[in-house]
Enzyme design. Structure first.
Site, PDB file in Angstrom:
ATOM      1  N   HIS A   1      80.015  55.911  30.642  1.00  0.00           N
ATOM      2  CA  HIS A   1      81.102  55.082  31.004  1.00  0.00           C
ATOM      3  C   HIS A   1      81.290  54.038  29.810  1.00  0.00           C
ATOM      4  CE1 HIS A   1      81.245  56.288  35.205  1.00  0.00           C
ATOM      5  NE2 HIS A   1      80.003  56.540  35.205  1.00  0.00           N
ATOM      6  N   LEU A   2      82.387  54.141  29.079  1.00  0.00           N
ATOM      7  CA  LEU A   2      82.406  53.545  27.814  1.00  0.00           C
ATOM      8  C   LEU A   2      83.491  52.159  28.173  1.00  0.00           C
ATOM      9  CD1 LEU A   2      82.976  56.035  24.970  1.00  0.00           C
ATOM     10  CD2 LEU A   2      80.935  54.423  25.567  1.00  0.00           C
TER      11      LEU A   2
ATOM     12  N   ASN B   1      87.064  56.443  34.903  1.00  0.00           N
ATOM     13  CA  ASN B   1      87.215  55.505  35.882  1.00  0.00           C
ATOM     14  C   ASN B   1      87.269  54.131  35.196  1.00  0.00           C
ATOM     15  OD1 ASN B   1      84.450  55.633  35.326  1.00  0.00           O
ATOM     16  ND2 ASN B   1      83.626  54.756  37.088  1.00  0.00           N
TER      17      ASN B   1
ATOM     18  N   ASP C   1      84.806  60.704  38.993  1.00  0.00           N
ATOM     19  CA  ASP C   1      83.533  60.018  38.983  1.00  0.00           C
ATOM     20  C   ASP C   1      83.636  58.555  39.105  1.00  0.00           C
ATOM     21  OD1 ASP C   1      80.553  59.923  38.503  1.00  0.00           O
ATOM     22  OD2 ASP C   1      80.875  58.795  36.928  1.00  0.00           O
TER      23      ASP C   1
ATOM     24  N   HIS D   1      81.188  63.876  41.380  1.00  0.00           N
ATOM     25  CA  HIS D   1      80.340  62.696  41.922  1.00  0.00           C
ATOM     26  C   HIS D   1      80.226  63.014  43.413  1.00  0.00           C
ATOM     27  CE1 HIS D   1      79.323  58.329  42.372  1.00  0.00           C
ATOM     28  NE2 HIS D   1      79.527  58.673  43.635  1.00  0.00           N
TER      29      HIS D   1
ATOM     30  N   ASN E   1      74.509  54.480  41.750  1.00  0.00           N
ATOM     31  CA  ASN E   1      75.181  55.288  42.920  1.00  0.00           C
ATOM     32  C   ASN E   1      74.906  56.755  42.087  1.00  0.00           C
ATOM     33  OD1 ASN E   1      76.626  56.616  44.639  1.00  0.00           O
ATOM     34  ND2 ASN E   1      78.343  55.390  44.622  1.00  0.00           N
TER      35      ASN E   1
ATOM     36  N   ASP F   1      74.293  58.699  32.782  1.00  0.00           N
ATOM     37  CA  ASP F   1      75.064  57.885  33.541  1.00  0.00           C
ATOM     38  C   ASP F   1      75.244  56.680  33.175  1.00  0.00           C
ATOM     39  OD1 ASP F   1      76.932  57.288  35.535  1.00  0.00           O
ATOM     40  OD2 ASP F   1      75.754  57.466  37.006  1.00  0.00           O
TER      41      ASP F   1
ATOM     42  N   HIS G   1      77.139  46.941  33.127  1.00  0.00           N
ATOM     43  CA  HIS G   1      77.814  45.776  33.813  1.00  0.00           C
ATOM     44  C   HIS G   1      77.360  44.345  33.366  1.00  0.00           C
ATOM     45  CE1 HIS G   1      79.485  48.310  37.089  1.00  0.00           C
ATOM     46  NE2 HIS G   1      78.172  48.943  37.255  1.00  0.00           N
TER      47      HIS G   1
HETATM   48 ZN    ZN Z   1      79.039  58.937  39.347  1.00  0.00          ZN
END
Ligand code: ZN
Length: 459
Positions: free
Chosen positions: A66-67, A98, A156, A183, A312, A339, A343
């Protein structure tokens, strides 16, 4: 003409079943030669990188990251995320859709690709959403996403609950020759669960996320993959039963695959009860690879309810952890990935119930995989490297993951034996939400080479 000669390393290229001490010559962004010829072909004043005693392999690929751009650049940017990836030895990463807004249109794909080309330190491939806004209700324009250059579709972070929509998505994906990644989370079963449902969720008074919530969707995906003939890839598997379902389906020839992340095969749900609870039982054999006396390990400590252990799917039981390891070793699970989910501190520094799911992973995934799979002698080094190179490249049909002559000059040099300690405050990522702060590690990347250029190197 730019060229780089990497000398004296153990070259491990699983795509070609090559494993021998050899030189590697990179020229003009491509692999020019591997073996005795490499040094002969090199120019006199060619730049050299001495890899004696190290392992030289195709640039590592992380197909689940996740970038956070567009829209969440307080957590991470393409610049900082790709820098952290390079630090971890990754030359290619695949980002999830996402974001805010989500990557569900050709314009959003173009935006991320353009920014990655300008600011990215490593190669970035983009996935598109299955449904508009990742809302699970209406299909995204899958054909246009493919034309814009996505390498797969996934919602995802979310999971398409409606089986009919998922079936149609798979049928479109097949027409456009795109794998579907999923996911796996059944919303009815999981509801507002925040950790694995079991002894520890009861003891800690936290709402449970049962393993069946994952298994149910893995089973659904197997049935729909069988029905549609579309390849489905199950993301970040965490439960024993989902490994078993996958194993049986693959035996039947269903086009299905899976991936696992180090936190799910290193940690367990006991970690959420604090470090004492974890080291006492589930964690006690973890550092066998270091051959150190436990008293000299300075085991890291953390409190109960530490939100850096909230992700998750959640950390599960020791039995699930063992099943994931077995699935990796027998080939049921083909791909390793992080993954990586950054945050901000202020988001994580709240009650466990309210903290967002996810941890950073680029800089710790290779060492943790080496420790749990290679140093425990459960897996050979070529088999481990295959799960970070040729396997994800094949799944997403990327022209990467090998050192064949003419391939892109993406190379990772790693030292599988170096003993070091991870400190999250030194991370290249914009976020510091790693549960592995202060952990002794064995093995890491020492040089990351993208398109023939050294982008990261250990001092
Ligand atoms: Zn996921």
């Amino acid at each position: 003409m730019s060229s780089l000669l990497i000398t004296g390393g153990r070259v491990v290229d699983p795509a070609n079943s090559f494993d021998a001490v050899a030189d590697v010559l990179l020229r003009d962004g491509k692999v020019a030669a591997v073996g005795a010829d490499a040094a002969k072909q090199a120019d006199k004043n060619c730049e050299c990188l001495d890899a004696t005693g190290k392992v030289v392999c195709p640039g590592l690929i992380d197909l689940h990251a996740h970038l956070r751009e567009p829209g969440q650049s307080a957590k991470e940017t393409i610049a900082t995320g790709t820098k952290a990836a390079a630090r971890g030895g990754f030359t290619t990463i695949v980002c999830m859709p996402n974001t805010s807004p989500s990557i569900d249109s050709p314009a959003a794909v173009a935006l991320v690709k353009e920014k990655a080309a300008r600011e990215g330190v490593v190669n970035v491939f983009v996935t598109g959403a299955i449904t508009k806004g990742i809302a699970g209700e209406e299909l995204a324009p899958i054909g246009s996403l493919k034309q814009a250059g996505v390498v797969a579709i996934t919602d995802d972070g979310h999971c398409v609950q409606n089986n009919e929509i998922m079936r149609r998505a798979m049928e479109y994906a097949r027409m456009f020759d795109l794998p579907v990644m999923d996911h796996c989370q059944d919303y009815g079963l999981v509801s507002d669960g925040v950790m694995h449902e079991g002894y520890w969720s009861a003891a800690l008074g936290l709402r449970g996320w049962p393993a069946a919530g994952e298994d149910m969707i893995v089973a659904r995906n197997i049935l729909l993959a069988e029905l549609t003939g579309t390849h489905v890839h199950c993301q970040h598997l965490s439960s024993a039963q989902s490994v078993e379902l996958l194993r049986a389906a693959k035996k039947r020839g269903v086009p299905i695959s899976g991936e696992a992340c180090p936190h799910h095969f290193v940690l367990t749900d006991a970690a959420i009860a604090g470090s004492d609870a974890f080291w006492k039982e589930d964690g006690k054999n973890l550092f066998a690879a270091l051959n150190a006396q436990p008293s000299t390990l300075n085991l890291p400590t953390w409190p109960k309810y530490d939100t850096n252990f909230k992700m998750n799917p959640p950390l599960r039981s020791a039995r699930d952890r063992e099943a994931i390891l077995e699935g990796l070793c027998d080939g049921t699970i083909e791909v390793l990935c992080s993954d990586h989910a950054p945050h901000c501190n202020f988001e994580k520094e709240v009650e466990f119930d309210y903290a967002p799911f996810g941890i950073t992973g680029f800089e710790t995934e290779l060492p943790l995989s080496l420790m749990q799979l290679y140093h425990t002698k459960r897996m050979t080094l070529p088999d481990l490297i295959a799960k970070y190179t040729v396997a994800p490249a094949r799944l997403l049909k990327l022209n990467k993951g090998t050192l064949s002559a003419g391939a892109d000059a993406d190379v990772t040099v790693l030292d599988p034996d170096v003993d070091w300690t991870y400190a999250r405050q030194d991370s290249a990522s914009k976020s510091k939400n790693s549960p592995f702060d202060g952990w002794r590690m064995k093995g890491r990347a020492v040089a990351t080479i993208v398109k023939g250029k050294v982008v990261e190197r250990d001092a």
